[in-house]
Design a protein around this motif. Structure first.
Motif, short mmCIF file in Angstrom:
data_model
loop_
_atom_site.label_atom_id
_atom_site.label_comp_id
_atom_site.label_asym_id
_atom_site.label_seq_id
_atom_site.Cartn_x
_atom_site.Cartn_y
_atom_site.Cartn_z
N LEU A 402 -4.16 -0.91 -5.90
CA LEU A 402 -3.78 -2.13 -6.63
C LEU A 402 -2.31 -2.51 -6.44
O LEU A 402 -2.01 -3.65 -6.10
CB LEU A 402 -4.13 -1.98 -8.12
N PRO A 403 -1.36 -1.58 -6.64
CA PRO A 403 0.04 -1.99 -6.43
C PRO A 403 0.41 -2.19 -4.97
O PRO A 403 1.40 -2.87 -4.67
CB PRO A 403 0.84 -0.83 -7.05
N LEU A 404 -0.37 -1.60 -4.05
CA LEU A 404 -0.03 -1.74 -2.63
C LEU A 404 -0.71 -2.94 -1.96
O LEU A 404 -0.39 -3.29 -0.83
CB LEU A 404 -0.42 -0.46 -1.87
N SER A 405 -1.67 -3.56 -2.67
CA SER A 405 -2.38 -4.69 -2.07
C SER A 405 -1.41 -5.80 -1.69
O SER A 405 -0.47 -6.11 -2.42
CB SER A 405 -3.41 -5.25 -3.06
N ASP A 406 -1.67 -6.38 -0.51
CA ASP A 406 -0.88 -7.51 -0.02
C ASP A 406 0.60 -7.18 0.14
O ASP A 406 1.45 -8.06 0.03
CB ASP A 406 -1.06 -8.74 -0.93
N THR A 407 0.89 -5.91 0.40
CA THR A 407 2.26 -5.55 0.76
C THR A 407 2.28 -5.13 2.24
O THR A 407 1.24 -5.03 2.89
CB THR A 407 2.78 -4.37 -0.08
N PHE A 408 3.47 -4.83 2.72
CA PHE A 408 3.59 -4.40 4.11
C PHE A 408 2.97 -3.03 4.35
O PHE A 408 2.75 -2.65 5.50
CB PHE A 408 5.06 -4.42 4.54
N PHE A 409 2.68 -2.28 3.29
CA PHE A 409 2.00 -1.00 3.48
C PHE A 409 0.62 -1.25 4.10
O PHE A 409 0.19 -0.52 5.00
CB PHE A 409 1.84 -0.29 2.13
N PRO A 464 8.90 2.38 9.20
CA PRO A 464 9.69 1.64 8.19
C PRO A 464 8.85 0.63 7.42
O PRO A 464 9.13 0.34 6.25
CB PRO A 464 10.76 0.92 9.03
N MET A 465 7.79 0.13 8.06
CA MET A 465 6.97 -0.87 7.38
C MET A 465 6.22 -0.26 6.18
O MET A 465 6.00 -0.94 5.17
CB MET A 465 5.98 -1.47 8.38
N HIS A 466 5.86 1.01 6.28
CA HIS A 466 5.26 1.68 5.12
C HIS A 466 6.24 1.67 3.95
O HIS A 466 5.88 1.44 2.80
CB HIS A 466 4.88 3.12 5.47
N TYR A 467 7.50 1.94 4.28
CA TYR A 467 8.53 1.98 3.22
C TYR A 467 8.69 0.60 2.58
O TYR A 467 8.81 0.48 1.35
CB TYR A 467 9.85 2.46 3.83
N LEU A 468 8.68 -0.43 3.40
CA LEU A 468 8.76 -1.79 2.85
C LEU A 468 7.61 -2.04 1.87
O LEU A 468 7.77 -2.69 0.85
CB LEU A 468 8.72 -2.83 3.97
N GLY A 469 6.43 -1.51 2.22
CA GLY A 469 5.28 -1.68 1.33
C GLY A 469 5.49 -0.99 0.00
O GLY A 469 5.15 -1.54 -1.05
N PHE A 470 6.06 0.22 0.05
CA PHE A 470 6.34 0.93 -1.21
C PHE A 470 7.33 0.16 -2.07
O PHE A 470 7.28 0.23 -3.30
CB PHE A 470 6.88 2.33 -0.92
N LEU A 471 8.24 -0.56 -1.42
CA LEU A 471 9.19 -1.37 -2.18
C LEU A 471 8.53 -2.61 -2.80
O LEU A 471 9.13 -3.27 -3.64
CB LEU A 471 10.34 -1.84 -1.27
#
Length: 590
Positions: A402-409, A464-471
């Protein structure tokens, strides 16, 4: 594996009657060709061409994300169109077409010892229909309003409403192109299944087929069952757009005015789309699994570990892929019990997938590994696929998803498992089978340079894109603006990712140059240069000619993985060689 004599079949036609009538003239040979090998090359060239367009679109997207406001020709409208067209081209028109249309066409008849597909005319028709779908898709770049910018999932209602880029002609051409593509796929798919079931040569039982064929076979069945869901979705959305029906369109206000739509369900479209969409992941992945298995066994000079387990894992993955689709829809507001069900099935599908990874590693264990270019890419695939699979476990869990949906993760996960991994296999396969297709070798030095640029660049982009997703950095946004929870360092990271992506993109020119240069000046390949055991390398001529097998089709005596068998004359034993020609003793026995 113990040799089993082929069963005599008096009705089996081993003669070359009907196969000496080679086409004459350029048009018959290379344009309206019925030869599966020529059709495979037609598919491959078209898919690679349209894939290069998608590559350019991704570079344009990255320029905007890395260096916003520096390129005046990239505006929000064009950015959304780049995102949409890049996604749809890569998933369907490149990967599906190249893996199944290209490699499927070339390898199926050769690997089962047949002279051609069962329905050659239908095969030709399949390619030309596919080409029409590509032309219709590309035409959307030139119509008023440009191509659709609805995102590659084409979710209604926004896909067909004003305000979305390409909401008029663009979306119509996209839906029409998809419908045509599915018709082409159906023609080709029925041909593949029939050919594998009906045209195998004597001795080629299903459990002696190379894993490449198993991957293509199951993926084709998945496609025949899943693509109709996308076809009806496309037709129903066309009706909504053109006829004013309300299959997917609810009662809705636009610019303060009530539209004529009422009673439709956008969620219904999501169900139909993902009923196709998740098996589509495996329509791409299963042929890649099969091909990388063959590359690893050949270049490690070792039989594939757990062949039957690998076959049943492919079958299990194919079956399970139809009961996990709604894990793409956790944020759509589904009943929590459904979320639990789909999270469970999603985690279960990881079991046969993990088995395959273990078997690849155990095949490499104590193998006589040859670090050829195909092996480099095959090992690179194991890294990227494992990485992408592990991040998939995050997204399969409702609470984490849920929090990671539609992020760069999500972008990073999807590209590692669905983009980079099958493309690594495609490169491994092209370097492996290029000598069979052309009679020449690709340049090894350029190939290794191509691998390292691609492999290291991939991690420079997606880690790095995974990290952007976590942000919490959202995907598909033209600009991030002054969003409070996103730190300023995000922009620096985005710039770095863009530089890495451009280097990887330019690095693919090494591959294109190698391909073109080697076609004319590459080292001439000897017959069976990798000393492989499967049938495609045992043809009388290399590259194989019309009819593939000369006077008589081969007879198969064993499976496709007899490498380094004690007591055999060489470290590879072709499928079509009886023991009397392979064993060290003159008497034909140990």
């Amino acid at each position: 594996m113990k040799e089993i004599q082929p069963v005599a079949d008096d009705n089996h036609d081993d003669s070359c009657d009907g196969y000496n009538h080679q086409p004459s003239g350029f048009i018959a040979k290379y344009v309206w060709s019925l030869d599966h090998k020529v059709i495979a090359i037609q598919y491959s060239v078209t898919a690679i061409f349209v894939g290069l367009i998608a590559l350019v679109l991704s570079a344009l997207m990255r320029l905007q994300l890395g260096f916003p406001d520096h390129f005046s020709f990239i505006d929000p409208t064009s950015y959304l169109q780049y995102v949409t067209m890049h996604g749809i081209i890569m998933v369907i028109y490149l990967l599906t077409a190249l893996l199944l249309g290209g490699f499927g066409n070339y390898l199926i008849p050769l690997m089962i010892g047949a002279r051609d597909m069962v329905f050659p005319f239908l095969n030709m028709l399949s390619f030309w229909t596919y080409l029409v779908s590509v032309i219709v898709l590309i035409a959307s770049f030139f119509v008023t309003g440009g191509p659709t910018g609805a995102g590659w999932t084409l979710y209604p209602p926004q896909a067909i409403l004003q305000g979305t880029p390409g909401a008029d002609n663009g979306i119509l051409l996209m839906l029409l192109s998809l419908a045509i593509f599915i018709i082409a796929f159906t023609m080709g798919g029925l041909n593949y299944v029939t050919t594998i079931l009906q045209a195998r040569t004597r001795g080629m039982t299903l459990m002696r087929m190379p894993l490449t064929l198993w991957g293509i076979f199951i993926a084709t069945i998945l496609g025949l069952l899943a693509f109709p869901a996308l076809l009806v979705s496309a037709i129903m959305m066309l009706f909504d757009k053109l006829l004013g029906t309300s299959f997917f369109m609810p009662a809705i206000l636009s610019l303060g005015e009530s539209l004529d739509y009422t009673g439709g369900s956008p969620i219904l479209f999501q169900h139909l789309f993902w009923f196709f969409g998740h098996p589509e992941v495996y329509i791409v992945a299963l042929p890649a699994f099969g091909m990388v298995s063959d590359v690893i066994a050949t270049h490690a000079r070792k039989n594939i570990f757990g062949y039957r387990m690998m076959v049943w894992a492919i079958v299990a993955i194919g079956g399970l892929s139809f009961v996990v689709w709604a894990h793409h829809m956790y944020v759509s507001g589904m009943n929590p019990y459904f979320g639990f069900f789909f999270a469970t099935t999603t985690l279960i599908i990881a079991v046969p997938t993990a088995l395959k990874v273990y078997n690849w590693l155990l095949t490499l264990w104590r193998g006589n590994i040859h670090f050829t270019v195909p092996m480099f890419f095959a090992i690179g695939f194991i890294f990227t696929f494992t990485h992408g699979g592990l991040t998939g476990l995050f997204l399969g869990n409702v609470i984490v998803d849920l929090p990671l949906s539609d992020t760069f993760f999500v972008v990073a996960h999807f590209h590692m498992v669905m983009g980079v991994s099958p493309i690594m296999v495609l490169f491994a396969a092209i370097y492996h089978w290029f000598p069979l297709v052309t009679g020449r070798m690709l340049h090894t030095g350029l190939g290794k340079l191509h691998f390292w640029v691609t492999f290291l660049g991939t991690y420079a982009i997606y880690l790095p894109m995974h990290y952007l997703g976590f942000l919490g950095v959202p995907r598909r946004y033209f600009a991030l603006g002054d969003t409070n929870f996103i730190p300023d360092s995000t922009q620096t990271l985005n710039a770095g990712i863009t530089v890495a992506a451009l280097i990887v993109g330019v690095g693919q020119l090494i591959f294109i140059f190698n391909l073109i240069w080697s076609l004319r000046r590459g080292k001439k390949a000897v017959a069976n240069p990798w000393q492989a055991t499967s049938l495609e390398w045992q043809t009388p001529q290399c590259p194989p000619v019309h009819g593939n097998w000369g006077d008589k089709v081969p007879v198969v005596y064993r499976w496709a993985y007899d490498y380094s068998v004690p007591g055999h004359k060489t470290d590879f034993t072709p499928q079509n060689k009886p023991d009397s020609e392979c064993l060290l003793t003159d008497k034909g026995g140990l």
